[in-house]
Write a protein that holds these residues in place. Structure first.
Motif, PDB file in Angstrom:
ATOM      1  N   THR A  88       0.705  -1.112   0.056  1.00 30.69           N
ATOM      2  CA  THR A  88       0.048  -0.138   0.067  1.00 30.69           C
ATOM      3  C   THR A  88       0.961   1.240  -0.239  1.00 30.69           C
ATOM      4  O   THR A  88       0.618   2.184  -0.684  1.00 30.69           O
ATOM      5  CB  THR A  88      -0.927  -0.092   1.239  1.00 30.69           C
ATOM      6  OG1 THR A  88      -1.854  -1.011   1.122  1.00 30.69           O
ATOM      7  CG2 THR A  88      -1.888   1.187   1.240  1.00 30.69           C
ATOM      8  N   ALA A  89       1.866   1.284   0.843  1.00 31.11           N
ATOM      9  CA  ALA A  89       2.954   2.266   0.672  1.00 31.11           C
ATOM     10  C   ALA A  89       3.491   2.679  -0.522  1.00 31.11           C
ATOM     11  O   ALA A  89       3.567   3.770  -1.096  1.00 31.11           O
ATOM     12  CB  ALA A  89       3.981   2.189   1.860  1.00 31.11           C
ATOM     13  N   LEU A  90       3.814   1.667  -1.282  1.00 27.23           N
ATOM     14  CA  LEU A  90       4.387   1.810  -2.622  1.00 27.23           C
ATOM     15  C   LEU A  90       3.341   2.367  -3.585  1.00 27.23           C
ATOM     16  O   LEU A  90       3.948   3.320  -4.328  1.00 27.23           O
ATOM     17  CB  LEU A  90       4.916   0.465  -3.013  1.00 27.23           C
ATOM     18  CG  LEU A  90       6.554  -0.040  -2.648  1.00 27.23           C
ATOM     19  CD1 LEU A  90       6.639  -1.487  -2.803  1.00 27.23           C
ATOM     20  CD2 LEU A  90       7.562   0.874  -3.037  1.00 27.23           C
ATOM     21  N   MET A  91       2.250   2.019  -3.604  1.00 28.33           N
ATOM     22  CA  MET A  91       1.185   2.291  -4.255  1.00 28.33           C
ATOM     23  C   MET A  91       1.018   3.978  -4.214  1.00 28.33           C
ATOM     24  O   MET A  91       0.708   4.677  -5.053  1.00 28.33           O
ATOM     25  CB  MET A  91      -0.322   1.678  -4.017  1.00 28.33           C
ATOM     26  CG  MET A  91      -1.506   1.757  -5.113  1.00 28.33           C
ATOM     27  SD  MET A  91      -2.819   0.938  -4.201  1.00 28.33           S
ATOM     28  CE  MET A  91      -2.210  -0.601  -3.955  1.00 28.33           C
ATOM     29  N   PHE A  92       1.533   4.357  -3.092  1.00 31.80           N
ATOM     30  CA  PHE A  92       1.148   6.016  -2.861  1.00 31.80           C
ATOM     31  C   PHE A  92       2.266   6.611  -2.714  1.00 31.80           C
ATOM     32  O   PHE A  92       2.485   7.634  -2.093  1.00 31.80           O
ATOM     33  CB  PHE A  92       0.268   6.113  -1.643  1.00 31.80           C
ATOM     34  CG  PHE A  92      -1.159   5.549  -1.679  1.00 31.80           C
ATOM     35  CD1 PHE A  92      -2.233   6.380  -2.583  1.00 31.80           C
ATOM     36  CD2 PHE A  92      -1.641   4.618  -1.022  1.00 31.80           C
ATOM     37  CE1 PHE A  92      -3.398   5.741  -2.649  1.00 31.80           C
ATOM     38  CE2 PHE A  92      -2.991   4.032  -1.183  1.00 31.80           C
ATOM     39  CZ  PHE A  92      -3.518   4.758  -2.027  1.00 31.80           C
ATOM     40  N   GLY A  93       3.370   5.927  -3.204  1.00 37.06           N
ATOM     41  CA  GLY A  93       4.719   6.610  -3.378  1.00 37.06           C
ATOM     42  C   GLY A  93       5.563   6.917  -2.291  1.00 37.06           C
ATOM     43  O   GLY A  93       6.439   7.855  -2.107  1.00 37.06           O
ATOM     44  N   ILE A  94       5.084   6.043  -1.224  1.00 33.63           N
ATOM     45  CA  ILE A  94       5.990   5.961   0.136  1.00 33.63           C
ATOM     46  C   ILE A  94       6.990   4.748   0.079  1.00 33.63           C
ATOM     47  O   ILE A  94       6.708   3.758  -0.115  1.00 33.63           O
ATOM     48  CB  ILE A  94       5.017   5.825   1.187  1.00 33.63           C
ATOM     49  CG1 ILE A  94       4.122   7.192   1.373  1.00 33.63           C
ATOM     50  CG2 ILE A  94       5.910   5.777   2.589  1.00 33.63           C
ATOM     51  CD1 ILE A  94       2.761   6.969   2.068  1.00 33.63           C
ATOM     52  N   ASP A  95       8.270   5.138   0.308  1.00 27.57           N
ATOM     53  CA  ASP A  95       9.343   4.090   0.420  1.00 27.57           C
ATOM     54  C   ASP A  95       9.228   3.427   1.569  1.00 27.57           C
ATOM     55  O   ASP A  95       9.285   3.842   2.784  1.00 27.57           O
ATOM     56  CB  ASP A  95      10.986   4.718   0.284  1.00 27.57           C
ATOM     57  CG  ASP A  95      11.704   3.712   0.309  1.00 27.57           C
ATOM     58  OD1 ASP A  95      11.759   2.480  -0.242  1.00 27.57           O
ATOM     59  OD2 ASP A  95      12.951   3.707   0.779  1.00 27.57           O
ATOM     60  N   PRO A  96       8.768   2.054   1.501  1.00 29.83           N
ATOM     61  CA  PRO A  96       8.476   1.278   2.848  1.00 29.83           C
ATOM     62  C   PRO A  96       9.727   0.776   3.369  1.00 29.83           C
ATOM     63  O   PRO A  96      10.244  -0.132   2.998  1.00 29.83           O
ATOM     64  CB  PRO A  96       7.539   0.027   2.294  1.00 29.83           C
ATOM     65  CG  PRO A  96       8.273  -0.343   0.842  1.00 29.83           C
ATOM     66  CD  PRO A  96       8.535   1.099   0.206  1.00 29.83           C
ATOM     67  N   LEU A  97       9.747   1.646   4.694  1.00 33.47           N
ATOM     68  CA  LEU A  97      10.659   1.141   5.782  1.00 33.47           C
ATOM     69  C   LEU A  97      10.073   0.783   7.002  1.00 33.47           C
ATOM     70  O   LEU A  97       9.228   1.505   7.629  1.00 33.47           O
ATOM     71  CB  LEU A  97      11.816   2.272   6.170  1.00 33.47           C
ATOM     72  CG  LEU A  97      12.603   2.941   4.916  1.00 33.47           C
ATOM     73  CD1 LEU A  97      13.210   3.966   5.173  1.00 33.47           C
ATOM     74  CD2 LEU A  97      13.614   1.914   4.281  1.00 33.47           C
ATOM     75  N   ILE A  98       9.795  -0.686   7.189  1.00 33.57           N
ATOM     76  CA  ILE A  98       8.894  -1.275   8.080  1.00 33.57           C
ATOM     77  C   ILE A  98       9.287  -1.422   9.491  1.00 33.57           C
ATOM     78  O   ILE A  98      10.355  -2.141   9.604  1.00 33.57           O
ATOM     79  CB  ILE A  98       8.160  -2.682   7.416  1.00 33.57           C
ATOM     80  CG1 ILE A  98       8.072  -2.252   5.966  1.00 33.57           C
ATOM     81  CG2 ILE A  98       7.166  -3.196   8.281  1.00 33.57           C
ATOM     82  CD1 ILE A  98       7.843  -3.656   5.128  1.00 33.57           C
ATOM     83  N   ALA A  99       8.903  -0.850  10.453  1.00 31.92           N
ATOM     84  CA  ALA A  99       9.006  -1.189  11.919  1.00 31.92           C
ATOM     85  C   ALA A  99       7.949  -1.851  12.546  1.00 31.92           C
ATOM     86  O   ALA A  99       6.726  -1.376  12.389  1.00 31.92           O
ATOM     87  CB  ALA A  99       8.993   0.450  12.482  1.00 31.92           C
ATOM     88  N   MET A 100       8.261  -3.115  12.901  1.00 30.75           N
ATOM     89  CA  MET A 100       7.167  -3.866  13.566  1.00 30.75           C
ATOM     90  C   MET A 100       7.476  -3.499  15.126  1.00 30.75           C
ATOM     91  O   MET A 100       8.167  -4.039  15.816  1.00 30.75           O
ATOM     92  CB  MET A 100       7.335  -5.274  13.112  1.00 30.75           C
ATOM     93  CG  MET A 100       7.260  -5.585  11.596  1.00 30.75           C
ATOM     94  SD  MET A 100       7.149  -7.193  10.853  1.00 30.75           S
ATOM     95  CE  MET A 100       5.464  -7.589  11.608  1.00 30.75           C
ATOM     96  N   LEU A 101       6.269  -2.921  15.576  1.00 29.60           N
ATOM     97  CA  LEU A 101       6.403  -2.378  16.958  1.00 29.60           C
ATOM     98  C   LEU A 101       6.259  -3.301  17.886  1.00 29.60           C
ATOM     99  O   LEU A 101       5.439  -4.149  18.031  1.00 29.60           O
ATOM    100  CB  LEU A 101       5.503  -1.219  17.075  1.00 29.60           C
ATOM    101  CG  LEU A 101       5.964  -0.140  15.797  1.00 29.60           C
ATOM    102  CD1 LEU A 101       4.600   0.933  16.125  1.00 29.60           C
ATOM    103  CD2 LEU A 101       7.170   0.748  16.342  1.00 29.60           C
TER     104      LEU A 101
END
Length: 698
Positions: free
Chosen positions: A557-570
């Motif tokens: 979803t992030a990529l779909m909206f132009g956001i480079d996904p750097l994923i933090a699993m909290l």
């Protein structure tokens, strides 16, 4: 996307136009198509002096209406009407249209002459940020000593930094020549690291208005004088009310003489003084009261040549003198001396190589909520999709539908009784003349949809009649339209619960292959960037496999909206520091997600502070690609996610767009029952973008 430079000041009379002209000249000489933009102008039909100069000097083949956002009158009406956001959107849309035509754009901020001058600095900062421009601030050095200039510069910089503007360079203008070096040294001490500063001295030729500028501003009639004589600088003005002999004692070089049009003695005496080597050379004569010299006098002065310009106005002498006293020098296309002086001072004092080098690397990376909204609307418009809105009689849905129709974002079908929808729209003053409407109760498609639903759910004990009754529900009918590809997506939930909206999608559309769970994200639009929070709306307590699916879906979803996904699993601990069932769940989810998608950058378990703060990350997870820079945040459960997104939304004044459902075969999205019209418009646009990424019917 083109780069934009926003040139602004914190006060009037800073000489900003000189900087604008110099930067235009500098950029034009380095290739690429350079455009020009003003957010607010006085006249929608007639360009102001600087705009006129830029158009003519650089031969801009762009219609004037594309070079500005709106007029001061429009701005005032919108701000008084508490339509600040609409005002910003209007300017942004005009700028974005120009952006398509240019490689670089020079924006000249407002002139502190409008109806709300005290608010203009904040206005200019907001505009610069929402246009994605780097800022070139100009401080006024006129009449100030070195310390005052440096303090004014420090205050301006602090204000811009407080508003999170990206600063390209800094200019102190109109500084007393003897103070230039001292001011330059002071600015170097207060400038942020890497930001260059330039100091430009006061140039007398640029400060004073010309006779022609006075005539143009006052709407004066030109009675005599050759064209070049109107380019004379007016250094001061004299009101001639004395007898001629006494008046002659007060003439100074460069004066414009203000006198009633029937004072023949003053007029003749002034013209003779202008021709005499024994008196200072006056700049011109300004006749007041709408009076002209007597015919005999006119005949006499015709023989004195055209060297002294004479102009006439209708206002009385006092009013005219007051008007002249408020004028200052301007740059105009026909004054080559001023243009040369302006370019000369900029070229001498501004390091063009340094500035252009910084410009190449100083592109603003900010994404404001308005910028994000603009981009999703434009993406939705680029490949129009068909979205069904089941809640066709709800006022907010109708208002959003009208906006979407007028802006041609998507094609829409409203569900509900057509007569009721049209009556509601008419009562609200909404035009839906060409909107597609379907009543599920009477639709010819009801039987076909019911048969399909029966086949999908008969193993659950659903009968044909139960299926027929179920399809009368607007959420089920709309979902069936998406299932049969008669619509590309569905948006509902403004008056229905989340379960009412998404249960039909679970039963009919189902999850996409390889994804075990339907989840949601909120797109959190902060002041200058967008983050992805998931899952904050659907799954109360996902297991490790489901949590991994949520992470992967959220990255997509992030990529779909132009956001480079750097994923933090909290989690409540970072790295290997903590133990416990909740931490172990996240640790296992990270392992599963990395195994499925080794191409993604995933970190966890990680605490929120280590995910967003580079300083904390350096201590807790040194060397991590994600820590301190995360853009996608995966919460371990719904309790944590829902509370966190609402805390950030309220505390940081963020715009939360969503929930955006992910993991379904086809896009269906849920609205909050407290949603605004803007929320609905944005969610429909997001649904259309999801549909674009999945292909299918346009």
């Amino acid at each position: 996307m083109s780069q934009g430079i926003y040139i602004t000041s914190g006060e009037p009379r800073s000489g900003k136009s000189v900087v604008v002209l110099g930067i235009m000249e500098m950029l034009t000489g380095h290739g690429g198509k350079v455009g020009f933009f003003r957010p607010v102008v006085l006249d929608a039909q007639k360009p102001d002096n600087i705009t006129n100069l830029i158009i003519s000097r650089y031969d801009l083949k762009i219609p004037y209406e594309m070079l500005y956002g709106c007029t001061y009158d429009v701005a005032r009406d919108m701000l008084i009407g508490d339509r600040d956001e609409d005002f910003l959107k209007l300017i942004m849309e005009k700028y974005k249209a120009l952006e398509k035509e240019c490689d670089l754009i020079v924006c000249a901020g407002s002139d502190f002459k409008g109806p709300a001058a005290t608010l203009e600095f904040d206005f200019n900062a907001k505009i610069a940020n929402n246009l994605g421009c780097v800022v070139l601030p100009v401080v006024n050095g006129y009449g100030r000593d070195a310390m005052q200039v440096v303090n004014a510069a420090r205050g301006l910089l602090e204000s811009l930094e407080e508003r999170k503007c990206d600063i390209l360079a800094f200019v102190a203008n109109r500084v007393q020549s003897s103070l230039v070096d001292e001011v330059a040294g002071g600015l170097k001490r207060v400038m942020p690291g890497g930001v260059p500063s330039y100091v430009m001295p006061e140039v007398p030729i640029l400060e004073k208005p010309t006779v022609g500028e006075i005539a143009a501003t006052l709407g004066a009639e030109r009675l005599r004088g050759h064209e070049d004589s109107f380019n004379r600088e007016v250094k001061n003005f004299k009101v001639a009310a004395m007898e001629l002999p006494h008046y002659l004692e007060h003439i100074e070089n460069g004066s414009i003489i203000i006198t009633p049009g029937d004072r023949s003695d003053i007029i003749i005496g002034s013209l003779l003084a202008g021709a005499s080597h024994a008196y200072p050379h006056i700049a011109g004569i300004l006749l007041t009261g709408g009076l002209k010299p007597a015919p005999q006098v006119e005949r006499l002065i015709k023989g004195l040549g055209e060297s002294v310009p004479v102009i006439a106005v209708l206002t009385d002498t006092y009013t005219t003198a007051r008007n002249v006293s408020s004028l200052e020098g301007e740059l105009s296309p026909d004054n080559t001396r001023k243009i040369a002086a302006a370019l000369g001072i900029v070229e001498a004092r501004v390091n063009s190589t340094e500035l252009i080098g910084r410009l190449a690397t100083a592109r603003s990376g900010r994404v404001t909520p308005l910028m994000f909204e603009y981009e999703i609307i434009q993406r939705a418009k680029s490949d129009r999709r068909h979205i069904v809105l089941p809640e066709g009689t709800e006022e907010r849905i109708l208002r959003a539908a009208e906006i979407l129709r007028m802006r041609k974002v998507v094609d829409i079908t409203l569900l509900g009784n057509e007569e009721e929808i049209r009556q509601k729209a008419a009562a609200l003053g909404i035009s839906l003349s060409d909107m597609n409407m379907i009543d599920p109760m009477t639709s010819a498609r009801r039987t076909t949809y019911a048969d399909a639903y029966y086949e999908l759910r008969k193993h659950k004990g659903i009968s044909q009649q139960m299926a027929f009754d179920t399809i009368a529900d607007v959420s089920y009918f709309g979902t069936m339209m998406v299932h049969f590809e008669e619509a590309d997506g569905m948006v509902s939930g403004s008056v229905h619960t989340t379960q009412h909206t998404i249960r039909p999608a679970f039963e009919i559309i189902k999850t996409r292959p390889g994804c075990s769970i339907v989840s949601s994200v909120f797109l959190m639009c902060l002041s200058d960037h967008v983050l992805v929070f998931g899952d904050c709306a659907v799954n109360p307590d996902p297991n490790p496999e489901q949590l991994a699916d949520i992470a992967i879906s959220s990255a997509e979803t992030a990529l779909m909206f132009g956001i480079d996904p750097l994923i933090a699993m909290l989690s409540y601990s970072t790295g290997e520091s903590g133990k416990g069932a909740e931490v172990d769940k996240v640790r296992e989810a990270v392992k599963i997600a990395k195994g499925r998608r080794p191409d993604l950058k995933i970190e966890g378990p990680i605490q929120y502070d280590a995910a967003v703060d580079a300083g904390v990350a350096k201590t807790k997870l040194p060397g991590s690609e994600v820590a301190g820079h995360a853009t996608v945040f995966i919460f371990p459960d719904l309790n944590t996610g829902n509370n966190t997104y609402k805390a950030v939304q309220r505390s940081a004044n963020a715009v939360a767009v969503g929930p955006v459902l992910q993991g379904l075969n086809k896009p269906v999205n849920d609205l909050s029952r407290g949603c605004t019209v803007t929320d609905i418009v944005n969610t429909v646009a997001i649904t259309a973008i999801q549909a674009q990424s999945k292909g299918g019917p346009a």
